[in-house]
Motif scaffolding. Structure first.
Motif, PDB file in Angstrom:
ATOM      1  N   GLY A 134       0.789  -1.228   0.000  1.00  0.00           N
ATOM      2  CA  GLY A 134       0.000   0.000   0.000  1.00  0.00           C
ATOM      3  C   GLY A 134       0.816   1.270   0.000  1.00  0.00           C
ATOM      4  O   GLY A 134       0.246   2.370   0.074  1.00  0.00           O
ATOM      5  N   CYS A 135       2.144   1.170  -0.122  1.00  0.00           N
ATOM      6  CA  CYS A 135       2.964   2.380  -0.029  1.00  0.00           C
ATOM      7  C   CYS A 135       2.718   3.325  -1.196  1.00  0.00           C
ATOM      8  O   CYS A 135       2.771   4.550  -1.039  1.00  0.00           O
ATOM      9  CB  CYS A 135       4.438   2.036   0.105  1.00  0.00           C
ATOM     10  N   VAL A 136       2.447   2.768  -2.376  1.00  0.00           N
ATOM     11  CA  VAL A 136       2.159   3.623  -3.529  1.00  0.00           C
ATOM     12  C   VAL A 136       0.864   4.398  -3.302  1.00  0.00           C
ATOM     13  O   VAL A 136       0.776   5.600  -3.592  1.00  0.00           O
ATOM     14  CB  VAL A 136       2.066   2.776  -4.811  1.00  0.00           C
ATOM     15  N   ILE A 137      -0.142   3.731  -2.773  1.00  0.00           N
ATOM     16  CA  ILE A 137      -1.417   4.394  -2.503  1.00  0.00           C
ATOM     17  C   ILE A 137      -1.231   5.498  -1.472  1.00  0.00           C
ATOM     18  O   ILE A 137      -1.748   6.614  -1.627  1.00  0.00           O
ATOM     19  CB  ILE A 137      -2.449   3.354  -2.012  1.00  0.00           C
ATOM     20  N   ARG A 138      -0.450   5.237  -0.443  1.00  0.00           N
ATOM     21  CA  ARG A 138      -0.204   6.271   0.574  1.00  0.00           C
ATOM     22  C   ARG A 138       0.606   7.426  -0.004  1.00  0.00           C
ATOM     23  O   ARG A 138       0.421   8.584   0.398  1.00  0.00           O
ATOM     24  CB  ARG A 138       0.485   5.647   1.791  1.00  0.00           C
ATOM     25  N   ALA A 139       1.497   7.135  -0.957  1.00  0.00           N
ATOM     26  CA  ALA A 139       2.234   8.218  -1.628  1.00  0.00           C
ATOM     27  C   ALA A 139       1.271   9.087  -2.439  1.00  0.00           C
ATOM     28  O   ALA A 139       1.427  10.321  -2.488  1.00  0.00           O
ATOM     29  CB  ALA A 139       3.318   7.635  -2.525  1.00  0.00           C
ATOM     30  N   PHE A 140       0.290   8.458  -3.063  1.00  0.00           N
ATOM     31  CA  PHE A 140      -0.711   9.221  -3.808  1.00  0.00           C
ATOM     32  C   PHE A 140      -1.528  10.109  -2.860  1.00  0.00           C
ATOM     33  O   PHE A 140      -1.855  11.247  -3.196  1.00  0.00           O
ATOM     34  CB  PHE A 140      -1.650   8.276  -4.563  1.00  0.00           C
ATOM     35  N   ILE A 141      -1.872   9.581  -1.700  1.00  0.00           N
ATOM     36  CA  ILE A 141      -2.600  10.380  -0.711  1.00  0.00           C
ATOM     37  C   ILE A 141      -1.765  11.592  -0.326  1.00  0.00           C
ATOM     38  O   ILE A 141      -2.256  12.730  -0.301  1.00  0.00           O
ATOM     39  CB  ILE A 141      -2.941   9.532   0.534  1.00  0.00           C
ATOM     40  N   ALA A 142      -0.483  11.354  -0.037  1.00  0.00           N
ATOM     41  CA  ALA A 142       0.407  12.440   0.372  1.00  0.00           C
ATOM     42  C   ALA A 142       0.611  13.458  -0.745  1.00  0.00           C
ATOM     43  O   ALA A 142       0.839  14.655  -0.480  1.00  0.00           O
ATOM     44  CB  ALA A 142       1.758  11.868   0.807  1.00  0.00           C
ATOM     45  N   ALA A 143       0.526  13.010  -1.991  1.00  0.00           N
ATOM     46  CA  ALA A 143       0.735  13.898  -3.132  1.00  0.00           C
ATOM     47  C   ALA A 143      -0.495  14.729  -3.472  1.00  0.00           C
ATOM     48  O   ALA A 143      -0.450  15.561  -4.382  1.00  0.00           O
ATOM     49  CB  ALA A 143       1.154  13.081  -4.349  1.00  0.00           C
ATOM     50  N   GLY A 144      -1.594  14.499  -2.773  1.00  0.00           N
ATOM     51  CA  GLY A 144      -2.803  15.279  -3.009  1.00  0.00           C
ATOM     52  C   GLY A 144      -3.621  14.823  -4.197  1.00  0.00           C
ATOM     53  O   GLY A 144      -4.373  15.620  -4.780  1.00  0.00           O
ATOM     54  N   MET A 145      -3.509  13.547  -4.551  1.00  0.00           N
ATOM     55  CA  MET A 145      -4.331  13.027  -5.648  1.00  0.00           C
ATOM     56  C   MET A 145      -5.811  13.140  -5.301  1.00  0.00           C
ATOM     57  O   MET A 145      -6.208  12.929  -4.155  1.00  0.00           O
ATOM     58  CB  MET A 145      -3.994  11.559  -5.919  1.00  0.00           C
ATOM     59  N   ARG A 146      -6.620  13.457  -6.299  1.00  0.00           N
ATOM     60  CA  ARG A 146      -8.063  13.489  -6.092  1.00  0.00           C
ATOM     61  C   ARG A 146      -8.716  12.166  -6.446  1.00  0.00           C
ATOM     62  O   ARG A 146      -9.878  11.919  -6.097  1.00  0.00           O
ATOM     63  CB  ARG A 146      -8.683  14.612  -6.909  1.00  0.00           C
ATOM     64  N   GLY A 147      -7.981  11.330  -7.168  1.00  0.00           N
ATOM     65  CA  GLY A 147      -8.500  10.025  -7.524  1.00  0.00           C
ATOM     66  C   GLY A 147      -7.394   9.011  -7.643  1.00  0.00           C
ATOM     67  O   GLY A 147      -6.232   9.359  -7.901  1.00  0.00           O
ATOM     68  N   ILE A 148      -7.748   7.749  -7.439  1.00  0.00           N
ATOM     69  CA  ILE A 148      -6.810   6.634  -7.607  1.00  0.00           C
ATOM     70  C   ILE A 148      -7.530   5.538  -8.373  1.00  0.00           C
ATOM     71  O   ILE A 148      -8.674   5.194  -8.060  1.00  0.00           O
ATOM     72  CB  ILE A 148      -6.321   6.084  -6.249  1.00  0.00           C
ATOM     73  N   VAL A 149      -6.853   5.003  -9.371  1.00  0.00           N
ATOM     74  CA  VAL A 149      -7.330   3.813 -10.078  1.00  0.00           C
ATOM     75  C   VAL A 149      -6.424   2.665  -9.684  1.00  0.00           C
ATOM     76  O   VAL A 149      -5.196   2.790  -9.726  1.00  0.00           O
ATOM     77  CB  VAL A 149      -7.311   4.016 -11.601  1.00  0.00           C
ATOM     78  N   VAL A 150      -7.016   1.553  -9.305  1.00  0.00           N
ATOM     79  CA  VAL A 150      -6.239   0.371  -8.937  1.00  0.00           C
ATOM     80  C   VAL A 150      -6.293  -0.632 -10.086  1.00  0.00           C
ATOM     81  O   VAL A 150      -7.366  -1.037 -10.515  1.00  0.00           O
ATOM     82  CB  VAL A 150      -6.780  -0.296  -7.661  1.00  0.00           C
ATOM     83  N   ALA A 151      -5.111  -0.989 -10.601  1.00  0.00           N
ATOM     84  CA  ALA A 151      -5.017  -2.100 -11.536  1.00  0.00           C
ATOM     85  C   ALA A 151      -4.931  -3.364 -10.682  1.00  0.00           C
ATOM     86  O   ALA A 151      -3.861  -3.906 -10.418  1.00  0.00           O
ATOM     87  CB  ALA A 151      -3.790  -1.961 -12.430  1.00  0.00           C
ATOM     88  N   ALA A 152      -6.091  -3.805 -10.230  1.00  0.00           N
ATOM     89  CA  ALA A 152      -6.178  -4.823  -9.182  1.00  0.00           C
ATOM     90  C   ALA A 152      -5.973  -6.224  -9.739  1.00  0.00           C
ATOM     91  O   ALA A 152      -6.021  -6.463 -10.945  1.00  0.00           O
ATOM     92  CB  ALA A 152      -7.540  -4.726  -8.489  1.00  0.00           C
ATOM     93  N   PHE A 153      -5.736  -7.166  -8.820  1.00  0.00           N
ATOM     94  CA  PHE A 153      -5.793  -8.578  -9.204  1.00  0.00           C
ATOM     95  C   PHE A 153      -7.171  -8.858  -9.802  1.00  0.00           C
ATOM     96  O   PHE A 153      -8.185  -8.350  -9.327  1.00  0.00           O
ATOM     97  CB  PHE A 153      -5.603  -9.484  -7.981  1.00  0.00           C
ATOM     98  N   ALA A 154      -7.218  -9.684 -10.841  1.00  0.00           N
ATOM     99  CA  ALA A 154      -8.519 -10.080 -11.391  1.00  0.00           C
ATOM    100  C   ALA A 154      -9.241 -10.994 -10.396  1.00  0.00           C
ATOM    101  O   ALA A 154      -8.597 -11.821  -9.757  1.00  0.00           O
ATOM    102  CB  ALA A 154      -8.315 -10.810 -12.718  1.00  0.00           C
ATOM    103  N   PRO A 155     -10.555 -10.796 -10.189  1.00  0.00           N
ATOM    104  CA  PRO A 155     -11.448  -9.921 -10.939  1.00  0.00           C
ATOM    105  C   PRO A 155     -11.680  -8.565 -10.284  1.00  0.00           C
ATOM    106  O   PRO A 155     -12.696  -7.917 -10.563  1.00  0.00           O
ATOM    107  CB  PRO A 155     -12.738 -10.732 -10.970  1.00  0.00           C
TER     108      PRO A 155
END
Length: 333
Positions: free
Chosen positions: A234-255
């Motif tokens: 989850g470190c990338v997601i937390r970096a996005f939070i810290a960077a002030g992202m307004r949205g996050i898309v997850v290329a998640a495990f299928a499905p």
């Protein structure tokens, strides 16, 4: 009187415009630094398709890896001007690099307001390579843009004798000529020697019938893509939070699932009022609006791949921050 159909050709660069150092230069042709303009690309053809009058439109070359909002806004503006100023225009072709062609096509499909067909075309081999696909791809794109059956289908992508819808198409191979595919639903039709043959129509809304408006839009909301993998903490997601992202898309495990640590970080993002869309790294298939997504206020991308889900989320955020409204937008487009 003439029966010719007028099609505009906007040349933005890409492999279709590139001139390599020789006929066998299939990899390092960009290093040669030579690029054809729209008239030069049209010059690859012995003649234009019968009955089509091509209007070439000068345009500064665009690196397909550098294209973003300013370049897309310019293309939208150029299309608007062409429809307004060129009498009897029946279609527009945009030559473009293949690296980001699917993103440009989808963004234009979400934002263009012109009613004439708009067709993106590129090539996998430079214009002067042995067995280059540049000339035939352009020839077919002009035919598709001029074909009356292309009206009402949204933005189209033409390569390798195939016609694809902007929403569905993706690049699947680095060098192969059959790189563009629509994995879940298939192509729309074929460019054969005797005709342009369509077999299906897109269902999701696209140009010009969309709710998105670029007027006064100087930037897109920041949206990042996080790629799921075993051991993801989850470190990338937390970096996005810290960077002030307004949205996050997850290329998640299928499905459409995550590691435990990823999910914990995504909950932190939602608590920070960041909208999270769940796509998949699988390359095809839809993400369903299941219990885990609903209880964690996550948005299903349906079958949009991560890069297209990112664009739709960014445009959605220019209109609303309401979770249910964004869910509606993902079902609509």
């Amino acid at each position: 009187m003439t029966d010719s159909r007028k099609v505009a050709l906007i040349g933005t660069g890409g492999t279709i415009s590139a001139v390599g150092s020789g006929p066998y230069d299939l990899i390092d042709y960009d290093a040669n630094g030579q690029m054809l303009d729209a008239a030069g690309v049209l010059g690859l053809l012995p003649r234009a398709p019968l009955g089509i009058d091509v209007v070439t439109v000068p345009h500064e070359p665009i690196s397909s890896t550098g294209v973003y909002l300013n370049e897309w806004k310019q293309l939208v503006s150029t299309c608007d001007e062409l429809v307004r100023d060129v009498p009897d225009l029946v279609g527009i072709v945009i030559s473009h690099g293949t690296a980001s062609m699917e993103e440009t096509a989808y963004f234009l499909n979400l934002t263009l307001k012109v009613r004439v067909p708009v067709v993106l075309v590129g090539s996998q081999r430079p214009s002067n390579a042995l067995s280059s696909d540049a000339g035939l791809n352009l020839y077919n794109a002009l035919r598709v843009a001029a074909d009356p059956d292309s009206w009402g289908l949204g933005v189209l992508v033409v390569l390798n004798d195939e016609i694809h819808a902007a929403r569905d198409v993706t690049k699947t191979s680095t060098y192969r000529l059959q790189t563009f595919s629509s994995p879940d639903v298939g192509l729309l039709g074929h460019c054969d020697g005797d005709t342009i043959a369509y077999y299906r129509h897109p269902v999701r809304l696209g140009a010009p019938n969309t709710e998105f408006d670029l007027a006064g839009l100087d930037s897109l909301p920041k949206v990042g893509i996080s790629y799921s993998h075993t051991g993801s903490d989850g470190c990338v997601i937390r970096a996005f939070i810290a960077a002030g992202m307004r949205g996050i898309v997850v290329a998640a495990f299928a499905p459409g699932c995550f590691t435990r640590d990823e999910l914990a970080a995504l909950r932190e993002a939602v608590d920070a009022d960041i909208k999270v869309v769940v796509s998949t790294r699988a390359g095809s298939g839809r993400v369903g609006d299941g219990v885990e997504l609903r209880k964690n206020s996550l948005i299903a991308a349906d079958n949009l791949n991560p890069q297209k889900a990112r664009l739709l989320l960014a445009l959605a955020l220019t209109r609303t921050a309401d979770l249910n409204e964004i869910k509606r937008i993902f079902v609509t487009y």
